[in-house]
Every structure is written in structure tokens, then in C-alpha cells.
Design an enzyme around this catalytic site. Structure first.
Site, mmCIF file in Angstrom:
data_model
loop_
_atom_site.group_PDB
_atom_site.id
_atom_site.type_symbol
_atom_site.label_atom_id
_atom_site.label_comp_id
_atom_site.label_asym_id
_atom_site.label_seq_id
_atom_site.Cartn_x
_atom_site.Cartn_y
_atom_site.Cartn_z
ATOM 1 N N HIS A 12 43.887 -33.186 -17.301
ATOM 2 C CA HIS A 12 45.148 -33.346 -16.585
ATOM 3 C C HIS A 12 45.533 -32.062 -15.848
ATOM 4 O O HIS A 12 45.020 -30.970 -16.126
ATOM 5 C CB HIS A 12 46.264 -33.728 -17.553
ATOM 6 C CG HIS A 12 46.487 -32.686 -18.620
ATOM 7 N ND1 HIS A 12 47.228 -31.542 -18.419
ATOM 8 C CD2 HIS A 12 46.040 -32.620 -19.902
ATOM 9 C CE1 HIS A 12 47.240 -30.821 -19.515
ATOM 10 N NE2 HIS A 12 46.525 -31.449 -20.438
ATOM 11 N N GLU A 89 45.182 -36.051 -26.789
ATOM 12 C CA GLU A 89 44.786 -34.740 -27.281
ATOM 13 C C GLU A 89 44.949 -34.703 -28.801
ATOM 14 O O GLU A 89 45.537 -35.609 -29.408
ATOM 15 C CB GLU A 89 45.662 -33.666 -26.622
ATOM 16 C CG GLU A 89 45.315 -32.222 -26.957
ATOM 17 C CD GLU A 89 43.888 -31.837 -26.582
ATOM 18 O OE1 GLU A 89 42.970 -32.349 -27.257
ATOM 19 O OE2 GLU A 89 43.706 -31.028 -25.657
#
Length: 230
Positions: A12, A89
Site C-alpha cells: 500500500h 498485516e
């Protein structure tokens, strides 16, 4: 030659937690202005790659990144983003949002004491994540097995759907998620540098084997930063 599948794993764009050096696992923080620009630049550099499917984690920073990439892509008219919790994550539990260098300093010290490692020895991510869970008073943090089993289950879903299709699959997720996927899939993976925001790592899967053709790639970024921000 048998058909395979190519995965484009993208980290990202930069978030405010990245900028401030904060622990960021399941916590959501918005993309910075520079982060948005770099995602546009990365998207422009990938504009002529025809993706057949797009996945992301279900956290906003990856969904926003994937939306920008599709906006820049020349073949994305009918593509939709499929968010998957499996590609989140690592969850850092009660350490979320704390200063990262202090948390990792304590984790490293705990790992060295527990395993008797000498000063200067590189500690493994498996031991580090297990230590994060040990140090978390709430025990909400994921240990390595919990993290890997989650991420691996997501990858198996994609393989079951796309293996043998010759498709290009974009997966927008997170730095540690991608690094651990690559470490688990690529037999001789020895990269130690952290992934840059909006970078791409490319992996082909064919005949039961994974081969990495790019790691932490950013040279495709467009140089037209002013247009990217519009």
C-alpha cells in the site's frame, strides 16, 4: 508448455503511521499526500498490464491503494476489488500505534535473551512475532503461526481459483505480509531490505513451483508526479 499464473504483490501507499514511525498492523491510518502521489505513479507505470482479478486486504489503506491503481489502469473497466481479511498485516495487539523503534527494540532484546543470541545477530521474523505476542499483556497480537496460517489460507484460495489460467493477478496488501509470503514460497529468498510503499514484487506460479521475477520494484513509477496528484 503448461499454463501458470502471475501474481503482482503491491504494498500500500505511505500512511501517516508509516510517516510517524508507528506500529501499524490492523490499525487503519489514511494515506498521506505523498503516499497518494506515489500510488498514482506506480499505477501509471502499470497502466498497460491487463489484470484479470484484483484482491486486497480488507484494511482501508490497501483498498484505497487498489482503487487508485485501477483508476490508472487502461484495462480496469470491469474489474472489482475483492477485499480479503486473510491478507491483512500482522496484528500487533496492544502495541498498535506505538513508536515502532521502541517496540522492536524491546522485542529484539526479548528474543536475544530467550534464545541466547549474541549482540549483532539477525533475529528471525518467526521469533520476533512470537515475542510480540509474549510481550503483549492482552495476548491479542498474532504469533508467527497464527499470522502465516491466515495468509497462507488466502494464497491457497487464489491458487485454487487462478492456477493454470495464465492470468495476471494484483494483490494489494502489506509489507510484512508480502515479505513472509515470498519467504514461504521462494526457496532461495534472501532479501532483507524492507518493501517500499507502492512497490511491486512479481511471482509466477507454474507446474507447482514459484519463481520471483521482481522484488520491491519501483523503477516503473511514472515521473509525472504533478499529474499523478490530480
Amino acid at each position: 508448455m503448461s499454463k501458470g499464473v502471475t501474481f503482482y504483490f503491491m504494498r500500500h501507499g505511505e500512511t501517516f503511521f508509516n510517516l510517524y514511525g508507528r506500529m501499524q498492523g490492523w490499525s487503519n491510518a489514511p494515506l498521506t499526500d505523498n503516499g497518494i502521489v506515489d500510488v498514482h505513479r506506480s499505477g501509471k507505470g502499470l497502466a498497460n498490464i491487463k489484470f484479470d482479478a484484483v484482491y486486497s486486504s480488507d484494511l482501508m489503506r490497501t483498498i484505497e491503494t487498489a482503487q487508485i491503481i485501477l483508476k490508472e489502469n487502461n484495462f480496469a473497466e470491469h474489474l472489482k476489488i475483492s477485499p480479503m481479511k486473510e491478507f491483512r498485516e500482522v496484528h500487533f495487539g496492544s502495541f498498535e500505534g506505538l513508536e515502532a523503534h521502541k517496540v522492536w527494540r524491546d522485542v529484539e532484546e526479548n528474543v536475544r535473551l530467550k534464545h541466547g543470541l549474541p549482540v549483532g545477530n539477525d533475529f528471525q521474523i518467526e521469533a520476533a512475532l512470537n515475542s510480540v505476542k509474549e510481550l503483549d499483556p492482552y495476548k491479542h497480537a498474532e504469533n508467527y503461526a497464527e499470522f502465516w496460517n491466515r495468509v497462507e489460507s488466502g494464497l491457497l484460495q487464489l491458487l485454487n481459483k487462478h492456477a493454470g489460467t495464465n492470468q495476471n493477478i494484483l494483490v494489494v496488501c502489506h509489507g510484512m505480509t508480502i515479505r513472509n509470503l515470498l519467504h514461504g514460497l521462494i526457496a532461495d529468498f534472501d532479501k532483507k531490505d524492507a518493501l517500499d510503499n507502492a512497490s511491486v514484487s512479481i511471482v509466477q506460479y507454474q507446474d507447482g513451483h514459484f519463481q520471483m521475477s521482481a522484488y520491491n520494484q519501483t523503477h516503473h513509477f511514472s515521473e509525472i508526479a504533478e499529474e499523478a496528484a490530480e
